[in-house]
Scaffold this active site. Structure first.
Site, PDB file in Angstrom:
ATOM      1  N   HIS A 182       0.855  -1.193   0.000  1.00 53.79           N
ATOM      2  CA  HIS A 182       0.000   0.000   0.000  1.00 53.79           C
ATOM      3  C   HIS A 182       0.886   1.237   0.000  1.00 53.79           C
ATOM      4  O   HIS A 182       1.913   1.282   0.665  1.00 53.79           O
ATOM      5  CB  HIS A 182      -0.940   0.026   1.211  1.00 53.79           C
ATOM      6  CG  HIS A 182      -0.276  -0.193   2.524  1.00 53.79           C
ATOM      7  ND1 HIS A 182       0.182  -1.437   2.947  1.00 53.79           N
ATOM      8  CD2 HIS A 182       0.030   0.669   3.523  1.00 53.79           C
ATOM      9  CE1 HIS A 182       0.726  -1.330   4.147  1.00 53.79           C
ATOM     10  NE2 HIS A 182       0.656  -0.061   4.519  1.00 53.79           N
ATOM     11  N   GLN A 183       0.497   2.221  -0.777  1.00 57.33           N
ATOM     12  CA  GLN A 183       1.243   3.479  -0.866  1.00 57.33           C
ATOM     13  C   GLN A 183       0.494   4.573  -0.119  1.00 57.33           C
ATOM     14  O   GLN A 183      -0.703   4.779  -0.315  1.00 57.33           O
ATOM     15  CB  GLN A 183       1.433   3.900  -2.321  1.00 57.33           C
ATOM     16  CG  GLN A 183       2.113   5.257  -2.480  1.00 57.33           C
ATOM     17  CD  GLN A 183       2.716   5.452  -3.837  1.00 57.33           C
ATOM     18  OE1 GLN A 183       3.868   5.096  -4.082  1.00 57.33           O
ATOM     19  NE2 GLN A 183       1.939   6.020  -4.747  1.00 57.33           N
TER      20      GLN A 183
END
Length: 223
Positions: A182-183
C-alpha cells in the site's frame, strides 16, 4: 470535555490536606499552579476525584481511539490473503463502510483508519502482493494514476501545501501490514507539525473519517 484531576503542589499558605478536603473549587482557587483568571483554557470547575490529591488546572485531550492502533486492532495475524487481511477484505464492503474513496481497475484509494493528517489516503492494489517489484505493469500504472488523482482531489478539497508519498516495504521498514502493498498519500500544511505530536504523541484531527471520505469522493477528478 471532562477534566480529571491529578496531583498538584499546594499554593502558598495552602496545605495539600486542606485542598483535598475542600473539594474541587477550593483546589482551583489560587495556588501557584492554578490557571490565570479569565484564561480561555481555564476549566469552569475542577472536579475532585477521590484519592487523586489536589485538582490541577490542566485540560486533558483524551484520544482513546489511538489505543486501537497501539494494541494492533485490525492487524492481520497471518501473511496470507483473504478476510484476515484488511486490504483484501475492504473491497468487498460498500465504499462508505470500507472508507473507499475511489476504485480503479487494478487498485483502489482508501482512507487510512489511523491517519497522520486529515485526508491521509492509501493506494492499494486489489491483488495480495507484498513487494512493489512484483506488481504487474497494469497495477503499477493504476497505482500511479490513483496517486496523481488523490493529490488532485486533496488539493481541491483542502488546498494541501504539499504531500508525503511513499511505501514502507517490509516490517523492518515500518510497514504495519507488510504482506499487502500500500502506498501512503499524506497531505501536509504549513504548521501541521506542532507541539501535540512532537511532545504528546497525539494528533488532533478536525474531521470525522466519514466526512473526509465524502469530501474527497466529491472532489475526485474525472479521468
Amino acid at each position: 470535555m471532562t477534566d480529571l484531576p491529578g496531583d498538584n503542589p499546594p499554593g502558598p499558605g495552602e496545605s495539600a490536606d486542606a485542598g483535598s478536603a475542600a473539594g474541587g473549587s477550593a483546589g482551583a482557587a489560587g495556588g501557584a499552579g492554578s490557571a490565570s483568571a479569565g484564561s480561555p483554557y481555564e476549566p469552569e470547575e475542577l472536579v475532585q476525584q477521590d484519592g487523586m490529591g489536589v485538582p490541577d488546572p490542566f485540560l486533558r485531550l483524551w484520544t482513546p481511539h489511538r489505543m486501537a492502533y497501539i494494541a494492533g486492532e485490525n492487524k492481520p495475524t497471518s501473511t496470507s490473503s483473504g478476510d484476515d487481511c484488511p486490504f483484501c477484505r475492504i473491497p468487498s464492503l460498500p465504499d462508505a463502510d470500507g472508507l473507499i474513496v475511489h476504485r480503479g481497475p487494478a487498485a483502489y484509494a482508501v482512507l487510512n483508519l489511523y491517519p497522520y493528517n486529515p485526508g491521509h489516503l492509501m493506494i492499494v492494489p486489489y491483488r495480495h502482493v507484498a513487494d512493489y517489484t512484483d506488481l504487474t505493469p497494469e497495477e503499477v500504472s493504476d497505482v500511479a494514476t490513483l496517486t496523481r488523482q488523490a493529490m488532485q482531489a486533496v488539493r481541491i478539497a483542502s488546498a494541501a501545501h504539499g504531500f508525503n508519498i511513499g511505501m514502507n516495504q517490509g516490517e523492518i521498514a515500518g510497514a504495519g501490514i507488510a504482506a499487502h502493498l500500500h502506498q501512503h498519500v499524506v497531505p501536509r500544511w504549513g504548521g501541521d507539525t506542532n507541539f501535540m505530536p512532537v511532545v504528546a504523541q497525539t494528533k488532533v484531527l478536525p474531521q470525522l473519517l466519514t466526512d473526509t471520505r465524502a469530501l474527497l469522493t466529491k472532489s475526485w477528478p474525472t479521468p
